[in-house]
Design a protein around this motif. Structure first.
Motif, mmCIF file in Angstrom:
data_model
loop_
_atom_site.group_PDB
_atom_site.id
_atom_site.type_symbol
_atom_site.label_atom_id
_atom_site.label_comp_id
_atom_site.label_asym_id
_atom_site.label_seq_id
_atom_site.Cartn_x
_atom_site.Cartn_y
_atom_site.Cartn_z
ATOM 1 N N ALA A 1 0.830 -1.209 0.000
ATOM 2 C CA ALA A 1 0.000 0.000 0.000
ATOM 3 C C ALA A 1 0.861 1.255 0.000
ATOM 4 C CB ALA A 1 -0.933 -0.003 1.208
ATOM 5 N N GLU A 2 2.004 1.171 0.681
ATOM 6 C CA GLU A 2 2.876 2.354 0.770
ATOM 7 C C GLU A 2 3.534 2.687 -0.562
ATOM 8 O OE1 GLU A 2 6.875 3.906 3.147
ATOM 9 O OE2 GLU A 2 5.739 2.182 3.901
ATOM 10 N N PRO A 3 4.269 1.770 -1.208
ATOM 11 C CA PRO A 3 4.875 2.146 -2.492
ATOM 12 C C PRO A 3 3.864 2.462 -3.578
ATOM 13 C CG PRO A 3 5.211 -0.196 -2.043
ATOM 14 C CD PRO A 3 4.689 0.413 -0.795
ATOM 15 N N ILE A 4 2.703 1.773 -3.554
ATOM 16 C CA ILE A 4 1.686 2.079 -4.569
ATOM 17 C C ILE A 4 1.162 3.499 -4.372
ATOM 18 C CG2 ILE A 4 -0.642 1.519 -5.356
ATOM 19 C CD1 ILE A 4 0.014 -1.408 -4.852
ATOM 20 N N LYS A 5 0.843 3.854 -3.132
ATOM 21 C CA LYS A 5 0.375 5.214 -2.848
ATOM 22 C C LYS A 5 1.471 6.229 -3.148
ATOM 23 C CE LYS A 5 -1.878 7.968 0.738
ATOM 24 N NZ LYS A 5 -1.052 9.174 0.535
ATOM 25 N N LEU A 6 2.713 5.846 -2.827
ATOM 26 C CA LEU A 6 3.834 6.743 -3.084
ATOM 27 C C LEU A 6 3.985 7.021 -4.571
ATOM 28 C CD1 LEU A 6 6.177 8.259 -1.734
ATOM 29 C CD2 LEU A 6 7.581 6.223 -2.073
ATOM 30 N N LEU A 7 3.839 5.986 -5.397
ATOM 31 C CA LEU A 7 3.934 6.186 -6.841
ATOM 32 C C LEU A 7 2.835 7.113 -7.342
ATOM 33 C CD1 LEU A 7 4.813 2.574 -8.057
ATOM 34 C CD2 LEU A 7 6.271 4.603 -8.191
ATOM 35 N N GLY A 8 1.646 6.992 -6.762
ATOM 36 C CA GLY A 8 0.559 7.884 -7.149
ATOM 37 C C GLY A 8 0.828 9.322 -6.739
ATOM 38 N N ASP A 9 1.324 9.506 -5.511
ATOM 39 C CA ASP A 9 1.611 10.865 -5.021
ATOM 40 C C ASP A 9 2.781 11.495 -5.752
ATOM 41 O OD1 ASP A 9 -0.450 10.595 -3.259
ATOM 42 O OD2 ASP A 9 0.811 10.164 -1.514
ATOM 43 N N LEU A 10 3.775 10.678 -6.106
ATOM 44 C CA LEU A 10 4.974 11.223 -6.740
ATOM 45 C C LEU A 10 4.666 11.893 -8.063
ATOM 46 C CD1 LEU A 10 7.625 8.460 -5.966
ATOM 47 C CD2 LEU A 10 7.686 10.840 -5.218
ATOM 48 N N SER A 11 3.717 11.361 -8.789
ATOM 49 C CA SER A 11 3.385 11.987 -10.068
ATOM 50 C C SER A 11 2.809 13.382 -9.852
ATOM 51 C CB SER A 11 2.389 11.126 -10.835
ATOM 52 O OG SER A 11 1.179 10.996 -10.112
ATOM 53 N N ALA A 12 1.984 13.542 -8.826
ATOM 54 C CA ALA A 12 1.442 14.869 -8.520
ATOM 55 C C ALA A 12 2.546 15.798 -8.010
ATOM 56 C CB ALA A 12 0.329 14.748 -7.483
ATOM 57 N N GLN A 13 3.452 15.250 -7.193
ATOM 58 C CA GLN A 13 4.573 16.059 -6.712
ATOM 59 C C GLN A 13 5.466 16.500 -7.875
ATOM 60 O OE1 GLN A 13 6.515 13.695 -3.716
ATOM 61 N NE2 GLN A 13 4.665 13.534 -2.478
ATOM 62 N N PHE A 14 5.667 15.584 -8.821
ATOM 63 C CA PHE A 14 6.460 15.931 -9.992
ATOM 64 C C PHE A 14 5.777 17.037 -10.793
ATOM 65 C CE2 PHE A 14 7.500 15.387 -14.502
ATOM 66 C CZ PHE A 14 8.880 15.477 -14.458
ATOM 67 N N ALA A 15 4.452 16.949 -10.900
ATOM 68 C CA ALA A 15 3.713 17.990 -11.616
ATOM 69 C C ALA A 15 3.891 19.347 -10.932
ATOM 70 C CB ALA A 15 2.234 17.625 -11.687
ATOM 71 N N ALA A 16 3.877 19.357 -9.586
ATOM 72 C CA ALA A 16 4.089 20.609 -8.852
ATOM 73 C C ALA A 16 5.509 21.131 -9.062
ATOM 74 C CB ALA A 16 3.817 20.387 -7.365
ATOM 75 N N SER A 17 6.497 20.228 -9.060
ATOM 76 C CA SER A 17 7.884 20.640 -9.309
ATOM 77 C C SER A 17 8.035 21.212 -10.708
ATOM 78 C CB SER A 17 8.829 19.454 -9.119
ATOM 79 O OG SER A 17 8.817 18.993 -7.781
ATOM 80 N N ARG A 18 7.361 20.604 -11.668
ATOM 81 C CA ARG A 18 7.433 21.095 -13.042
ATOM 82 C C ARG A 18 6.812 22.479 -13.141
ATOM 83 N NH1 ARG A 18 4.848 17.117 -17.148
ATOM 84 N NH2 ARG A 18 3.003 17.757 -15.970
ATOM 85 N N ALA A 19 5.719 22.721 -12.415
ATOM 86 C CA ALA A 19 5.096 24.046 -12.429
ATOM 87 C C ALA A 19 6.052 25.091 -11.853
ATOM 88 C CB ALA A 19 3.788 24.015 -11.633
ATOM 89 N N SER A 20 6.756 24.735 -10.772
ATOM 90 C CA SER A 20 7.733 25.655 -10.187
ATOM 91 C C SER A 20 8.900 25.889 -11.139
ATOM 92 C CB SER A 20 8.253 25.107 -8.852
ATOM 93 O OG SER A 20 7.260 25.175 -7.859
ATOM 94 N N ALA A 21 9.342 24.820 -11.825
ATOM 95 C CA ALA A 21 10.433 24.965 -12.792
ATOM 96 C C ALA A 21 10.037 25.915 -13.917
ATOM 97 C CB ALA A 21 10.819 23.603 -13.358
#
Length: 568
Positions: free
Chosen positions: A293-313
């Motif tokens: 449950a942890e790595p699966i949820k982490l993979l889901g959250d990471l994509s959103a975090q990456f999207a936020a990082s891309r917006a900041s970039a």
């Protein structure tokens, strides 16, 4: 600028900024990522080893194998603990180094004259929140790698135990992650809007603090606070919308991953009832199911975090890509060249065929009939405007062709709106603590800044707030002059340095500038102050963009138009 070989060259694209945390910190990321992978693998091994321990204890009833299995669990926990500890340490070092690099780039860009409408607070937001958000990519890369490796390792273990369960995980996991990405584009857009709104509020707040004294003077506090309140409410609404999107992402990830893991647990339980799995294997599979449950949820959250990082970039790229008009040429300033400024038939904007010279050992004042001409002269000297015709020379070298570093080392241009930095009075005057007591006292005398020091019990240690908001207009101008004299550039250019200073103090400053002239340096003052004009060796009178006359202030007073402009 910066430590450990920090480079301040602006990245060329959003992609380069986004990937910078990894490419510029390869060694730290390469050391930290494997340790995070080890940590995640050891997390997955815990339920497996518990299952093995159960099977060993039940099937063999032998103390030796049981103790050996228990010892293996202890080793796994040690690897788990230290893997995360040192992996996170390396990654945090990379994150902080990259945040520092980006802050330096933003700060260097912010102090350059550029065509950009951003407020000071917006630059601050870029240098803090956005820089940190982009730097978080090092964590995203490491945890993505750890999650993928762990899921694959789990699938391999399950394939050895039960092929059906392994296939369910290998095919079900990508579908689960894909479903959770439905919200990611919305999060990216809303995060970008939220960061822009917060930056706007920070900019307005910075302007409000810096201008609190004049706002009180004209009774505009209510209007200014209303403007800030409206922007703050907009930022709050944007933050709530973004937080709601993150909530949707978290809820969707939890729901989908929970359903997927429930399916895996159901299949494992059925296999155990049928006798295809031992008790230890059932415990291991159920434990792995819960762990996944942890790595699966982490993979889901990471994509959103990456999207936020891309917006900041993207925001950082837009700021760093803003064109700078500061001159920077290939020519070097000859060591033996006299440090003087010379205008040779310069025409640009309101100026027409202007010629003037400010040589070492001279105090030259320029007075104009309008601020446009004065602003253009200052812009020509600080390198933000180029002549349409004619040449501006520094030390005999065309200013357009002179290297920026040489120009800054020989020429200091102080604009009218200059304010002392936040800190103390001493730091505002001598930030590098280069002056001894006698030199500092001479600077304070020449700038008439002794009164600023003596006006507070803390003296030189009196705190100066951001933008000089704790000082009066005259005090700010005196500290700015003191700071300029402390730098002691070969050529000093001042624009209306005494507009908020009384006549008696202005006379002291005029004497201080003449003392600087006597030391053999060149001083050019763009002003309409009779006191400063009277102190100058030469006054250049510009009217309607042309040099009408030059001479001493006393001689020029023979012209009625000059007397009317200067003595009114």
């Amino acid at each position: 600028m910066g430590d450990r070989g920090v480079t301040t060259r602006p990245p060329r694209s959003t992609r380069r900024i986004l990937l910078g945390p990894v490419t510029r910190n390869k060694r730290l990321v390469a050391m930290g990522t494997p340790l995070i992978v080890v940590w995640q693998l050891c997390e997955a091994l815990v339920p497996v080893m518990i299952g093995v321990t159960i099977d060993v204890g039940i099937e063999t009833s032998s103390l030796g194998p049981f103790l050996l299995a228990c010892a293996a669990i202890v080793v796994i926990f040690l690897c788990l603990s230290y893997g995360y500890r040192y992996g996170a340490l390396f990654l945090m070092r990379a994150l902080q180094d990259e945040s520092h690099r980006l802050r330096v780039e933003v700060a260097e860009k912010a102090v350059q004259p550029v065509d950009d409408p951003r407020l000071a607070g917006e630059w601050l937001s870029l240098a803090t929140a956005d820089a940190e958000k982009v730097s978080e990519l090092v964590y995203q890369v490491a945890f993505t790698a750890a999650s993928i490796v762990t899921v694959l390792a789990t699938a391999i273990y399950l394939a050895r135990t039960d092929v059906t369960l392994a296939l369910v995980i290998l095919f079900g996991l990508p579908v689960t992650v894909a479903i959770t990405q439905l919200v990611s584009p919305a999060i990216a857009r809303r995060t970008s809007r939220e960061q822009a709104a917060i930056a706007r509020v920070a900019g307005i707040a910075g302007d409000l603090i810096a201008g609190i004294r004049p706002l009180k003077g004209i009774g505009a506090e209510r209007t200014a606070s209303g403007r800030y309140r409206e922007a703050s409410r907009a930022a709050r609404r944007s933050s709530i919308v973004t937080a709601r999107s993150w909530g949707y992402m978290s809820g969707l990830t939890t729901l989908v991953s929970g359903l997927f893991l429930a399916l895996v647990a159901l299949l494992a339980g059925t296999r155990a009832i049928d006798g295809d799995l031992s008790l230890g294997e059932l415990v291991a599979i159920v434990g792995l199911t819960q762990f996944l449950a942890e790595p699966i949820k982490l993979l889901g959250d990471l994509s959103a975090q990456f999207a936020a990082s891309r917006a900041s970039a993207k925001r950082l790229h837009e700021a760093l890509a803003t064109g700078s008009h500061v001159l920077d040429g290939p020519e070097r300033l000859p060591d033996d060249a006299p440090r003087e400024v010379c205008f040779e038939g310069v025409t640009v904007g309101p100026l027409v065929d202007v010629a003037l010279t400010c040589s070492p050992g001279h105090l030259v004042a320029v007075t104009t009939d309008g601020p446009e001409s004065a602003d253009t002269i200052v812009a020509l000297l600080d390198g933000t405007t180029r002549p349409e015709s004619g040449i501006v020379r520094l030390g005999g070298v065309d200013l357009q062709q002179l290297a920026r570093g040489d120009r800054r080392g020989a020429l200091l241009v102080v604009p009218h709106a200059a304010t002392p930095p936040e800190g103390t009075v001493r730091a505002a005057i001598d930030p590098d603590a280069r002056l001894d007591h006698a030199e500092l006292d001479a600077v304070l005398t020449a700038s008439a800044a002794h009164d600023v020091v003596e006006a507070h019990p803390d003296g030189l240690d009196h705190a100066v707030r951001i933008g000089g908001s704790s000082l009066s207009g005259g005090q700010r101008q005196r500290l700015t002059i003191a700071r300029s004299l402390a730098v002691a550039p070969p050529v000093l250019v001042l624009r209306d340095p005494t507009t908020a200073i009384d006549a008696v103090t202005e006379q002291q400053i005029a004497l201080g500038l003449r003392t600087r002239r006597d030391a053999g340096t060149a001083t050019l003052v763009v002003t309409s102050s009779p006191t400063l004009l009277a102190a100058a060796d030469t006054v250049v009178w510009i009217r309607e963009g042309r040099v009408v006359a030059s001479g001493t202030h006393h001689d020029l007073q023979e012209h009625p138009d000059y007397r009317e402009e200067v003595l009114r």
